[in-house]
Design a protein around this motif. Structure first.
Motif, PDB file in Angstrom:
ATOM      1  N   LEU A 159       0.739  -0.936   0.022  1.00 47.42           N
ATOM      2  CA  LEU A 159      -0.058   0.051  -0.065  1.00 47.42           C
ATOM      3  C   LEU A 159       0.810   1.276  -0.016  1.00 47.42           C
ATOM      4  CD1 LEU A 159      -2.899   1.420   0.146  1.00 47.42           C
ATOM      5  CD2 LEU A 159      -2.321   1.243   2.614  1.00 47.42           C
ATOM      6  N   SER A 160       0.693   2.068  -0.896  1.00 44.19           N
ATOM      7  CA  SER A 160       1.418   3.483  -1.045  1.00 44.19           C
ATOM      8  C   SER A 160       0.778   4.282  -1.821  1.00 44.19           C
ATOM      9  CB  SER A 160       2.772   3.304  -1.803  1.00 44.19           C
ATOM     10  OG  SER A 160       3.549   4.318  -2.143  1.00 44.19           O
ATOM     11  N   ALA A 161       0.254   5.597  -1.319  1.00 47.41           N
ATOM     12  CA  ALA A 161      -0.266   6.496  -2.037  1.00 47.41           C
ATOM     13  C   ALA A 161       0.307   7.898  -2.074  1.00 47.41           C
ATOM     14  CB  ALA A 161      -1.734   6.721  -1.193  1.00 47.41           C
ATOM     15  N   PRO A 162       1.504   7.816  -2.842  1.00 52.24           N
ATOM     16  CA  PRO A 162       2.189   9.193  -2.677  1.00 52.24           C
ATOM     17  C   PRO A 162       1.427  10.190  -3.416  1.00 52.24           C
ATOM     18  CG  PRO A 162       2.807   7.592  -4.449  1.00 52.24           C
ATOM     19  CD  PRO A 162       1.891   6.878  -3.755  1.00 52.24           C
ATOM     20  N   ALA A 163       1.578  11.488  -2.867  1.00 54.35           N
ATOM     21  CA  ALA A 163       0.810  12.617  -2.977  1.00 54.35           C
ATOM     22  C   ALA A 163       1.307  13.396  -4.486  1.00 54.35           C
ATOM     23  CB  ALA A 163       0.798  13.575  -2.033  1.00 54.35           C
ATOM     24  N   SER A 164       2.351  12.918  -4.712  1.00 53.98           N
ATOM     25  CA  SER A 164       2.943  13.560  -6.125  1.00 53.98           C
ATOM     26  C   SER A 164       3.799  12.573  -7.046  1.00 53.98           C
ATOM     27  CB  SER A 164       3.579  14.724  -5.599  1.00 53.98           C
ATOM     28  OG  SER A 164       4.765  14.393  -5.104  1.00 53.98           O
ATOM     29  N   GLU A 165       3.847  13.046  -8.184  1.00 55.52           N
ATOM     30  CA  GLU A 165       4.836  12.166  -9.126  1.00 55.52           C
ATOM     31  C   GLU A 165       6.314  12.066  -8.419  1.00 55.52           C
ATOM     32  OE1 GLU A 165       6.419   9.598 -11.533  1.00 55.52           O
ATOM     33  OE2 GLU A 165       4.328   9.941 -11.272  1.00 55.52           O
ATOM     34  N   ALA A 166       6.808  13.304  -7.924  1.00 54.74           N
ATOM     35  CA  ALA A 166       7.980  13.237  -7.305  1.00 54.74           C
ATOM     36  C   ALA A 166       8.106  12.113  -6.296  1.00 54.74           C
ATOM     37  CB  ALA A 166       8.251  14.478  -6.793  1.00 54.74           C
ATOM     38  N   LEU A 167       7.166  12.247  -5.144  1.00 55.35           N
ATOM     39  CA  LEU A 167       7.009  11.440  -4.047  1.00 55.35           C
ATOM     40  C   LEU A 167       7.160   9.891  -4.711  1.00 55.35           C
ATOM     41  CD1 LEU A 167       4.890  12.942  -1.266  1.00 55.35           C
ATOM     42  CD2 LEU A 167       7.222  12.484  -1.612  1.00 55.35           C
TER      43      LEU A 167
END
Ligand code: BES
Ligand code: ZN
Ligand code: MN
Length: 509
Positions: A159-167
């Motif tokens: 599970l991973s929900a990074p807020a931005s493409e950089a993250l």
């Protein structure tokens, strides 16, 4: 050589409603009297109550090592058919190592399962990846009729929900580094688990050369004639009882970074230790297949340094020999001369006990390593039974120059490999004076045997080099049942300690 172990296919997901066979969730123990267990923060709100309740009904308490599997409660909104709760202990004191162990427990509990997802990544992503891959590790190269009936866990979505493409990019980088790290530990385990009839010094050197070259390292292999002609008396002396001659392998990761620190690694590579003429008792002698655990870890670490592109130069110097009794073997009472390179070489040694062979091959390799004038030297070895008497089977003893020794021990604990700093009591040095030579390879005094071995090695470390010696006699090889992400046999310790040290040196000098 079988194909390298890769473990479950690792992917990232932000959708726990997607169908899968099992969802692995972390379970924290109850915070106080009458309180109930809680789940890790990645578990969606709607599922928390029903899942915690069902896990508790089946006895889940959130203790480390615990695994409880339930059918997914109706209405929880989860796509998994089952939920596996793995214990993490108390939430306020949760560590990356607790996550690594829980992920390892999960991987072992999910043998035969095709695809799972986990929320453990919401606590520590790298630890979840490392633990899952290492817990799934197995070594079946030599099984035919007893081949495992169940496959290892096939795939794991984190599970991973990074807020931005950089993250998202950062997340993918973390997963890749963790995967490579687990791969290096698995490689060290494979070397240790390969039986001693197959893994001779020559075969070990060939495999190190092949894998090192593939990883882009500069590799040199020196044979027995070269070693004899160049005065490697320790390696030649130990190896000469075997029909399978010794080797010295050098593997170099050149970072290409200006002003990079240089770290020398040395690992004991006794492919089998019978004790030689000072032969060991039969009971448990088969465990001496693990006596190249230090070499295995060092080779895996320098390969990993190249794969990760670490901004630090690393040179591994790895002596390999088989310690056998025969009419060509060295005798108790023989005097040999350690490698006479620049620095502290050319020391003569009375071999009182041929079973104290590790220090003889390490001393040659350490003098050779110091000729390159490294900033730091780390050697690691399954060196003494006394390590286990002093610290038990899971705690490496770390010796060396005070500051670096303490730094290595602390970093080892930070990655869950548990290194502990040990002293060099000054009175031990006189015990290895010899009647006829500069040094004796053992002490007449049986107390503090791990420290005596370290005091012996200290004689071969060049002035000004920061040095740590890690005795992993117990920790390199698990003779008991599996626990956490540690499987039976080779453990890969201390690969992650050395990686942590290389990273720390790259960052802080
Ligand atoms: N390889 C052994 C140490 C060892 C023992 C590693 C048990 C793992 C498990 C080493 O070469 C050895 O035999 N050491 C001797 C030293 C003694 C003769 C001073 C020992 O520990 O007994
Ligand atoms: Zn040994
Ligand atoms: Mn020995």
């Amino acid at each position: 050589m079988s194909t390298p172990f890769t473990g479950p296919a690792i992917t990232l997901t932000d959708d726990l409603a997607a169908a899968t066979d099992a969802l692995v969730v972390g379970v924290y123990s109850a915070a106080g009297d009458g309180a109930s267990i809680t789940l890790d923060g990645g578990v969606p709100e709607a599922a928390r109550g029903p899942v915690a309740e069902a896990l508790a009904l089946l006895g889940a308490e959130g203790k480390a090592g615990e695994a409880v599997r339930i059918a997914t409660p109706a209405g929880s909104g989860l796509g998994a058919t089952t939920v596996l709760g793995v214990g993490l202990g108390a939430e306020e004191s949760v560590t990356p190592e607790a996550v690594r162990r829980a992920a390892g427990v999960a991987a072992r509990a999910l043998e035969g399962v095709a695809a799972a997802a986990t929320t453990l990544s919401s606590i520590d992503l790298a630890a979840a990846v490392e633990g899952a891959i290492l817990g799934a590790y197995r070594f079946a190269e030599f099984r035919t009729t007893s081949a495992p009936k169940k496959a290892t866990l096939g795939a794991l979505a984190l599970l991973s929900a990074p807020a931005s493409e950089a993250l998202a990019e950062e997340v993918r980088g973390t997963v890749e580094q963790a995967r490579l790290t687990a791969g290096a530990v698995a490689l060290a385990r494979d070397f240790v688990n390969t039986p001693p009839n197959v893994l001779s010094p020559g075969e070990f050197a060939d495999r190190a050369q092949r894998l090192g070259t593939d990883a882009g390292l500069e590799v040199e292999v020196f044979d027995e004639e070269y070693l004899d002609a160049n005065g490697y008396g320790g390696i030649v002396g130990v190896g000469k009882g075997s029909s399978r001659p010794p080797r010295l392998v050098r593997l170099r990761h050149v970072s290409g970074v200006d002003g990079a620190k240089h770290v020398a690694l040395v690992g004991k590579g006794i492919t089998f230790d019978t004790g030689g003429i000072s032969i060991k008792p039969a009971a448990g002698m088969e465990q001496m297949t693990s006596d190249m655990g230090g070499a295995a870890a060092v080779i895996a670490t320098v390969i990993l340094a190249a794969q990760l592109g670490l901004p630090v130069d690393v040179t591994a110097t790895v002596p390999m020999a088989e310690n056998m009794p025969s009419h060509t073997a060295q005798r108790p009472g023989d005097v040999l001369t350690q490698y006479p390179g620049a620095g502290k070489g050319g020391i003569t040694v009375e071999v009182i006990n041929t079973d104290a062979e590790g220090r003889l091959i390490l001393a040659d390799a350490m003098v050779r390593a110091c000729e390159d004038e490294p900033d730091y030297l780390i050697d690691t070895a399954t060196l003494t039974g006394a390590q286990m008497v002093a610290l038990g089977t899971r705690t490496p003893g770390v010796m060396g120059t005070d500051d670096f020794r303490d730094r290595v021990a602390e970093l080892s604990r930070s990655v869950g490999e548990n290194g502990w700093a040990m002293p060099f009591p000054e009175e031990l040095r006189a015990d290895i004076n010899s009647r006829v030579a500069d040094l004796a390879n053992v002490s007449p005094n049986r107390w503090g045997g791990m420290l005596t071995a370290g005091v012996y090695l200290k004689e071969f470390v060049a002035d000004g080099v920061q040095w740590a010696h890690i005795d992993v006699a117990g920790p390199a090889f698990n003779t008991g049942g599996p626990f956490g992400y540690i499987t039976k046999g080779g453990t890969g310790v201390p690969v992650r300690t050395m990686l942590a040290v290389l990273r720390d040196i790259a960052q802080r000098g």
